[in-house]
Motif scaffolding. Structure first.
Motif, short mmCIF file in Angstrom:
data_model
loop_
_atom_site.label_atom_id
_atom_site.label_comp_id
_atom_site.label_asym_id
_atom_site.label_seq_id
_atom_site.Cartn_x
_atom_site.Cartn_y
_atom_site.Cartn_z
N THR A 51 0.83 -1.21 0.00
CA THR A 51 0.00 0.00 0.00
C THR A 51 0.86 1.26 0.00
OG1 THR A 51 -1.72 -1.20 1.18
CG2 THR A 51 -1.85 1.20 1.24
N THR A 52 1.93 1.24 0.79
CA THR A 52 2.74 2.47 0.95
C THR A 52 3.29 2.98 -0.38
OG1 THR A 52 4.45 3.47 2.32
CG2 THR A 52 4.94 1.28 1.46
N ASN A 53 3.50 2.08 -1.34
CA ASN A 53 4.02 2.50 -2.64
C ASN A 53 2.92 2.94 -3.60
OD1 ASN A 53 5.69 -0.40 -1.93
ND2 ASN A 53 6.79 1.52 -1.91
N ASN A 54 1.67 2.84 -3.16
CA ASN A 54 0.56 3.14 -4.06
C ASN A 54 -0.40 4.20 -3.54
OD1 ASN A 54 0.62 1.04 -6.45
ND2 ASN A 54 1.31 -0.04 -4.62
N VAL A 55 -0.04 4.82 -2.42
CA VAL A 55 -0.88 5.90 -1.87
C VAL A 55 -0.21 7.23 -2.17
CG1 VAL A 55 -1.80 6.91 0.24
CG2 VAL A 55 -1.77 4.46 -0.03
N LEU A 56 -0.98 8.18 -2.65
CA LEU A 56 -0.41 9.49 -3.00
C LEU A 56 -0.69 10.54 -1.93
CD1 LEU A 56 -1.41 9.64 -6.77
CD2 LEU A 56 0.88 9.31 -5.87
N GLY A 57 -1.82 10.41 -1.24
CA GLY A 57 -2.14 11.44 -0.26
C GLY A 57 -3.26 11.02 0.67
N VAL A 58 -3.33 11.71 1.79
CA VAL A 58 -4.43 11.46 2.73
C VAL A 58 -4.87 12.76 3.40
CG1 VAL A 58 -3.74 9.10 3.36
CG2 VAL A 58 -2.85 11.01 4.68
N GLU A 59 -6.12 12.75 3.85
CA GLU A 59 -6.56 13.75 4.82
C GLU A 59 -6.62 12.99 6.13
OE1 GLU A 59 -10.03 16.89 4.56
OE2 GLU A 59 -10.80 14.97 5.27
N ILE A 60 -6.08 13.57 7.18
CA ILE A 60 -5.98 12.84 8.44
C ILE A 60 -6.37 13.78 9.57
CG2 ILE A 60 -3.50 13.40 8.68
CD1 ILE A 60 -3.07 10.66 9.92
N ILE A 93 -7.00 18.89 11.61
CA ILE A 93 -7.18 18.26 10.30
C ILE A 93 -5.98 18.62 9.42
CG2 ILE A 93 -8.66 18.09 8.25
CD1 ILE A 93 -10.97 19.16 10.11
N MET A 94 -5.35 17.61 8.83
CA MET A 94 -4.17 17.87 8.00
C MET A 94 -4.24 17.07 6.71
SD MET A 94 -1.32 17.49 10.94
CE MET A 94 -0.06 18.50 10.26
N ARG A 95 -3.44 17.50 5.74
CA ARG A 95 -3.32 16.73 4.49
C ARG A 95 -1.85 16.40 4.26
NH1 ARG A 95 -8.36 17.40 1.96
NH2 ARG A 95 -7.70 16.02 0.30
N PHE A 96 -1.56 15.15 3.98
CA PHE A 96 -0.21 14.75 3.59
C PHE A 96 -0.29 14.30 2.14
CE2 PHE A 96 0.18 12.83 8.16
CZ PHE A 96 0.22 14.11 8.71
N GLY A 97 0.58 14.85 1.29
CA GLY A 97 0.59 14.44 -0.12
C GLY A 97 -0.63 14.94 -0.85
N GLY A 98 -0.91 14.37 -1.99
CA GLY A 98 -2.05 14.79 -2.81
C GLY A 98 -1.97 14.11 -4.17
N LYS A 99 -2.38 14.86 -5.20
CA LYS A 99 -2.38 14.26 -6.53
C LYS A 99 -1.00 14.32 -7.20
CE LYS A 99 -7.15 14.91 -7.90
NZ LYS A 99 -8.01 15.53 -8.92
N LYS A 100 -0.03 14.79 -6.47
CA LYS A 100 1.31 14.88 -7.07
C LYS A 100 2.16 13.72 -6.56
CE LYS A 100 2.05 17.95 -3.35
NZ LYS A 100 2.53 19.10 -2.73
N LEU A 101 3.32 13.55 -7.18
CA LEU A 101 4.13 12.37 -6.87
C LEU A 101 4.86 12.45 -5.54
CD1 LEU A 101 5.81 11.07 -10.13
CD2 LEU A 101 3.99 10.06 -8.80
N GLU A 102 5.19 13.65 -5.08
CA GLU A 102 5.97 13.74 -3.84
C GLU A 102 5.53 14.92 -3.01
OE1 GLU A 102 10.21 13.73 -4.66
OE2 GLU A 102 10.07 11.67 -5.35
N SER A 103 5.85 14.83 -1.72
CA SER A 103 5.63 15.98 -0.84
C SER A 103 6.98 16.44 -0.35
CB SER A 103 4.79 15.59 0.35
OG SER A 103 3.54 15.19 -0.08
N GLU A 104 7.01 17.60 0.27
CA GLU A 104 8.28 18.07 0.81
C GLU A 104 8.26 17.90 2.32
OE1 GLU A 104 8.43 22.19 -0.08
OE2 GLU A 104 6.64 22.59 1.06
N GLY A 105 9.43 18.07 2.92
CA GLY A 105 9.51 17.93 4.37
C GLY A 105 9.51 16.47 4.76
N TYR A 106 9.24 16.20 6.01
CA TYR A 106 9.25 14.82 6.48
C TYR A 106 8.17 14.01 5.76
CZ TYR A 106 12.14 16.54 10.35
OH TYR A 106 13.14 17.10 11.08
N ASP A 107 8.47 12.74 5.50
CA ASP A 107 7.53 11.88 4.77
C ASP A 107 6.44 11.38 5.73
OD1 ASP A 107 6.24 10.16 3.11
OD2 ASP A 107 7.98 8.96 2.56
N LEU A 108 5.53 12.27 6.05
CA LEU A 108 4.48 11.94 7.02
C LEU A 108 3.52 10.90 6.45
CD1 LEU A 108 3.90 15.62 8.15
CD2 LEU A 108 5.19 13.88 9.34
#
Lengths: 493, 404
Positions: A169-178, A185-200
Motif C-alpha cells: 500500500t505504501t508504494n501506491n498511496v499518494l495522499g491522505v486527509e488525516i 485536520i491535516m493533508r499529507f501528499g495529494g495528486k502529485k508524486l511527492e511531498s516536501e519535508g518529512y515523509d508523514l
C-alpha cells in the motif's frame, strides 16, 4: 492493555449525551446489544465491548469527536471494516469506538492524473471496480479485498500476492486527509508524486491507527497489463522449489506473483477445492507473469528453463485466464481447507529472506514435533511472507496454549534468520509482546516518542503494537475454531 | 570554520553525538559533501561520515544490499552492475549541477535528500526502495527500523520518515536498499518540434495504454541544444518516451506507440539502446544545468497543472525541462532574481504543488526558505517529530525549516 479509567466509565451517560452534539444521534450506539458487532475485529480470539460506538459522517464530525475525547481524556479506537487479523481494531472497555463505515464514497476518479480520491471506508476491490471500465486497477490486492477498506489497508500497509512487483500500500498511496487526536485536520501528499519535508504519508502508512484517523485517501491507479499467464510447477523437495524462486529472481525476472505450498497444504486444498494439483510432489510453486504478450511469452520460456534446471517434476502453463485462475483456486482455498481438516488453527504471518525458506520449514517441522501439533505452510515466495497454519483442538486441554507457544517460536525463528514478525497482518495486540524480539528498548522508545508527537496523551488506539511492559510472551492468536472465523466468507491467502 | 570530525564506526558516531548532546553543541552532518541542498547552517562541529563506508552484505537473489551510510553510491552501482542489477529509482548524479563533475556522493546523502531520477513515476522514489536503516538520534542513541524484506509491518515505517529528512533526525550509519534486475534493453521514442501542451498529451495518452513507459520528458527548443547524440535533432523541442524490458517487447511497444502517435510520424525517431541510455543518464543527472551559477529549483505539480504553470512564466527568464511524465519541472532562474523566485513559489502553491530550491548562492540559502510549506500545522507537527528524535535540536539545526 492500558488501565481502565473508571471515571470515564462512570461518566458514560453524559459522554454519550455530549457525543450526540457532534453527529446525528442515530450514529451513536451505546446499548449492549447494538455494540456487540464491534467487540472484535477478525482476530476473534479477543473480544471487548467498547463504551460506545460513534459512526461520524464527515471530517468535521471526526475532528469534533476527537477534540472532545482529547479534552476529556477519553480513549478512541478507530475501525474500518474490522477485517484485520491482529486485533488492531479491538476496543477497550473505556473507549469510544470510531467507525468509519459511513465514509463509503469514491469522491473523484481522475484518469488524467491516474489517481482516485476516495473516502477511507470504501473497499479495496470497489476501487478497482470503479476504474476497470477504462482498463485501470488499484495494485495492492490483499486477499480480503472484497471486504477490507482502503483506510484499513493504509493502517496495516496491506500487501497481496503482487507486492514484489507492484509494492505494498505504501508504494501506491499518494495522499491522505488525516485528523489527529486533538482534532487537527491535516493533508499529507495529494495528486502529485511527492511531498516536501518529512515523509508523514510514509510514516502513517502501516501505523495501525495509532497516529491519526484517515478521512480521505488518494491512491495511484495503474493500467492493467496486456497479458497475464501463470505456471504451475511441482518439485520433489521444498528446497528445490525455493532454489527455483531464487534462480528466477537472480535471472532478472520479477514475476507478478510467486506462491509455494507444502505437501500437507497441497493435500488439504486439493481435497477441498479440487484444483487439480499434482499429488506426487512435495511442493508446488505458482509463478504468475504479466506484461505485454511477447514479454510474457519470453519470460514463461525462461521460467520453464529455470524450473527444469531445478528438477521440477511437474509443469503446466495456463492456456487461458480460466486455467490461470484455477491454479490460484487451491491456493486461495488454503485457509478454509485447513479449517475442514482441523477443529482449530492459528495463522502466523512472518516474513523471511527467501533463501532461508528451506531452513525455516525444517525448523517448523522440528517445532511441530516438539509441540506435538500438525502444521501446513503457504508462502508468498516472491516477497518472503510465510503463513504457517498450526492445527489444534481447543477441546483438548492445553492445545491452545501449545499452539500459541508454537506460533511464537516460529515468529522468533523468522526474526533470528533475518526476517520480521509480520508481513501483512500487523502487530496489533497479537504480536505486541514479541516486539522485543526485533527491537531493543531504545528502538521502541524512539517509536513511542514519535507517537507522542502525534498524540501526546496516548489516547488513540492505546495498547496496540508497542508493549507497555517490555517482555516477551506468547504470540499467534489468529485462532479459528471449526472454521468459524469472523468474516468467514472472505478468502484468505 | 567548524571543527571537522571524520569518524569511521557507528560506535564512535554514537559517542560523539552523545557528547554534543550533553554539551548542547549543534553539529553539521555530511556524507561526501556532494550536494548543497537546504538552508545554510552554522555549527561549531562538522561530522563527516565519509569513512563510515563499505558494503555489509549484498544478496542479489534476495534483491537487497546493506551498506554503511558513507559508502559511495558509485561503488554500490558498480557492485550491482556485476550482477546485472541496479537501483531502479535511478539516483541522480548531482555533482554535475554543483561542480560540473561527476560526484554521486554517499548512499546516506542520497537517502537524506530522497532524490530520484527519470524512472520515478514508474519505479517509485528512493523512499519506496529503502527497507531499513540504523542511525544515531540526537541523544546519541542507536536506533533502527525496518529490515531486509519487502513485506514488513513491524512497527512504524521510520525508514520513510528518515528518507528526505536532510540529516535532521538521525546521523545515518547503515542502510538497506531494495535492488532490481537491470533492464535488458532501453529505447526512446522521440517526437520533435511540438509544444509542451502536445508533449503532455503524449505522456498522458501513453500512460493510458498498457505499454508501460519508464521515462517521459520534454526539452523546449532552447534546452535541447546541449545534447550531442548522433540520432538527435537538437534544433527543436524534444519529447522523449522511454521503454525498457526484453528487446522484443521493447520493439513491439515502440511500434504500438508509433501507431498511436501517427499524426507526428514525420518528426518521430527512435534512440537505440546505447544512445537511449546516455539520453536518460544526462536527463537524470541534470546535465542541462551543468555547473549552473543560477538558482535551480525542483517543482512538483499534479501533471495536469504543468502546462498552466509554465505558461504563466512564458515571458520570464526561466529555463526549464519537464520530467516524470509531466509531474516534475526542473527550473533555472537568474541568481539574484528573488522576485521571480517568489512568483514561482506563489504560483506553485496555487496549483497544488511545491518547490524545493536545489541550488542557490549562499547568501540566498541563509535568508530564503528552500521548501514551500505553507501549512502551519505541518510545521508544528514536524517540529514535534524533530524533537522526538533530537530534543536539543543539535542535528543539522535549521537545515529544513528555521528551527527544525
Amino acid at each position: 492493555m492500558p488501565k481502565i479509567d473508571q471515571s470515564v466509565l462512570n461518566d458514560k451517560e453524559s459522554i454519550v449525551r455530549d457525543l450526540k452534539k457532534f453527529t446525528n444521534s442515530i450514529n451513536i450506539i451505546s446499548d449492549p446489544e447494538g455494540i456487540t458487532p464491534y467487540e472484535t475485529d477478525a482476530l476473534s480470539a479477543y473480544k471487548q465491548k467498547p463504551m460506545a460506538v460513534v459512526l461520524p459522517e464527515n471530517t468535521a464530525e471526526v475532528s469534533d469527536i476527537l477534540k472532545y475525547c482529547h479534552k476529556n481524556n477519553i480513549k478512541v479506537v478507530p475501525r474500518g471494516s474490522g477485517t484485520g487479523l491482529s486485533g488492531g481494531a479491538l476496543p477497550l472497555a473505556d473507549c469510544v469506538l470510531l467507525g468509519l463505515s459511513k465514509f463509503n464514497k469514491i469522491l473523484e476518479i481522475d484518469f488524467e492524473n491516474r489517481c482516485v480520491v476516495t473516502q477511507p471506508g470504501v473497499t479495496n476491490l470497489s476501487l478497482t471496480k470503479a476504474v476497470e471500465h477504462n482498463g485501470f486497477y488499484y495494485a495492492p490486492d490483499p486477499s480480503s479485498q472484497i471486504a477490507c477498506s482502503i483506510g484499513g489497508n493504509i493502517a496495516e500497509n496491506s500487501g497481496g500476492v503482487h507486492s514484489l512487483k507492484y509494492g505494498t500500500t505504501t508504494n501506491n498511496v499518494l495522499g491522505v486527509e488525516i485528523v489527529l487526536m486533538d482534532g487537527t485536520i491535516m493533508r499529507f501528499g495529494g495528486k502529485k508524486l511527492e511531498s516536501e519535508g518529512y515523509d508523514l504519508l510514509g510514516l502513517i502508512t502501516g501505523s495501525e491507527g495509532l497516529l491519526g484517523v484517515l478521512t480521505e485517501v488518494t491512491v495511484k491507479i495503474l493500467k492493467k497489463p496486456q497479458s497475464v499467464k501463470a505456471l504451475l510447477l511441482g518439485f520433489q523437495s521444498v528446497e528445490d522449489s525455493g532454489q527455483c524462486v531464487s534462480d528466477i529472481i537472480s535471472g532478472g525476472i520479477i514475476p507478478a506473483g510467486m506462491e509455494i505450498m507444502d505437501k500437507p497444504l497441497i493435500k488439504a486444498t486439493d481435497n477441498y477445492a479440487k484444483a487439480g494439483y499434482p499429488k506426487d510432489v512435495e511442493a508446488i510453486l505458482i509463478v504468475e507473469l504479466d506484461g505485454t504478450e511477447s514479454e510474457v511469452n519470453i519470460l514463461i520460456k525462461r521460467v520453464e528453463e529455470i524450473a527444469k534446471k531445478n528438477k521440477s517434476t511437474y509443469l503446466r502453463i495456463s492456456k487461458n485466464d480460466e486455467e490461470r485462475l484455477r491454479f490460484w483456486l487451491g491456493r486461495k482455498a488454503a485457509f478454509p481447507a485447513i479449517g475442514d481438516m482441523s477443529p482449530d488453527y492459528l495463522c502466523m504471518d512472518g516474513t523471511i529472506p527467501r533463501k532461508k525458506l528451506a531452513e525455516v520449514l525444517k525448523e517448523i517441522t522440528k517445532l511441530s514435533q516438539k509441540h506435538g501439533l500438525r502444521v501446513a505452510n503457504c508462502f508468498h515466495a516472491g516477497d518472503g511472507n510465510l503463513h504457517p497454519l498450526i492445527m489444534f483442538d481447543s477441546n483438548v486441554k492445553s492445545e491452545l496454549k501449545r499452539a500459541e507457544k508454537f506460533g511464537a517460536d516460529i515468529l522468533k525463528y523468522c526474526v533470528k534468520v533475518g526476517g520480521v514478525l509480520t508481513g501483512e497482518h500487523g502487530v496489533g495486540i497479537e504480536k505486541r509482546d514479541l516486539m522485543c524480539e526485533m527491537f531493543n528498548d531504545e528502538d521502541i522508545q524512539q517509536q513511542l516518542n514519535i507517537k507522542q508527537a502525534f498524540d501526546e496523551k496516548s489516547l488513540l488506539n492505546p495498547g496496540k503494537v508497542y508493549p507497555i511492559l517490555h517482555r516477551c510472551a506468547e504470540g499467534g492468536k489468529m485462532h479459528v475454531h471449526k472454521g468459524d472465523t469472523k468474516f468467514k466468507d472472505i478468502p484468505r491467502f | 570554520m567548524p571543527e571537522i570530525y571524520s569518524l569511521s564506526s557507528e560506535h564512535e558516531v554514537a559517542d560523539f553525538i552523545k557528547n554534543c548532546n550533553s554539551e548542547e553543541v549543534p553539529i553539521e552532518i555530511t556524507g561526501h559533501n556532494s550536494k548543497s541542498i537546504g538552508r545554510l547552517i552554522q555549527c561549531s562541529k562538522s561530522l563527516h561520515l565519509k569513512n563510515l563506508s563499505g558494503i555489509i552484505e549484498y544478496f542479489p537473489e534476495e534483491l537487497y544490499i546493506k551498506v554503511k551510510a558513507g559508502t559511495p553510491l558509485a561503488l554500490v552501482e558498480i557492485e550491482l552492475d556485476k550482477k546485472n542489477q541496479e537501483l531502479s529509482f535511478e539516483p541522480p548524479d548531482m555533482g554535475f549541477l554543483y561542480t560540473g563533475q561527476s560526484n554521486k556522493g554517499s548512499v546516506g546523502g542520497a537517502v537524506a535528500c530522497n532524490l530520484s531520477g527519470s524512472r520515478r513515476f514508474r519505479a517509485g522514489a528512493l523512499r519506496d526502495h529503502i527497507l531499513g536503516f540504523r542511525g544515531i538520534n540526537g541523544k546519541g542513541e542507536i536506533v533502527k527500523s525496518g529490515g531486509t524484506v519487502v513485506k514488513n509491518v513491524t512497527g512504524y515505517d521510520v525508514s520513510k520518515l528518515i528518507t528526505g529528512s536532510y540529516g535532521t533526525l538521525v546521523a545515518l550509519t547503515e542502510i538497506v536498499l531494495k535492488v532490481q534486475p537491470k533492464n535488458e534493453e532501453s529505447q526512446t521514442l522521440l517526437v520533435n518540434n511540438i509544444n509542451l501542451k502536445k508533449a503532455l498529451n503524449i505522456f498522458s495518452k501513453s500512460m493510458q495504454t498498457s505499454v508501460e513507459i519508464s521515462g517521459a520528458c520534454f526539452y523546449p527548443a532552447k534546452m535541447s541544444k546541449f545534447f550531442k547524440l548522433n540520432d538527435l535533432d537538437t534544433t527543436t523541442s524534444i519529447t522523449a518516451i522511454r521503454l525498457e524490458g526484453p528487446k522484443i517487447s521493447v520493439v513491439e511497444r515502440i511500434n504500438t506507440l508509433k501507431k498511436l502517435f501517427d499524426e507526428y510520424k514525420k518528426t518521430i525517431s527512435v534512440l537505440e539502446n546505447y544512445q537511449s541510455r546516455i539520453f536518460w543518464k544526462n536527463t537524470t543527472d541534470l546535465q542541462f544545468f551543468n555547473n549552473s551559477k543560477n538558482i535551480v529549483a525542483k517543482i512538483i505539480l499534479p501533471p495536469v497543472n504543468t502546462d498552466q504553470f509554465i505558461n504563466k512564466f512564458e515571458n520570464e527568464e526561466l529555463k526549464y525541462v519537464i520530467d516524470w511524465a509531466g509531474n516534475l519541472i526542473w527550473a533555472e532562474i537568474p541568481e539574484n532574481d528573488s522576485v521571480l523566485l517568489r512568483q514561482l513559489r506563489t504560483e506553485v502553491t496555487k496549483l497544488a504543488g511545491h518547490m524545493t530550491i536545489i541550488k542557490a548562492p549562499n547568501h540566498m540559502r541563509i535568508k530564503e526558505d528552500f521548501l514551500t510549506t505553507v501549512d502551519e500545522n505541518i510545521k508544528v507537527l514536524s517540529l514535534k517529530i524533530k524533537e522526538s528524535f533530537d530534543p536539543k535540536k543539535i542535528l543539522n539545526p535549521g537545515k529544513m525549516y528555521s528551527g527544525i
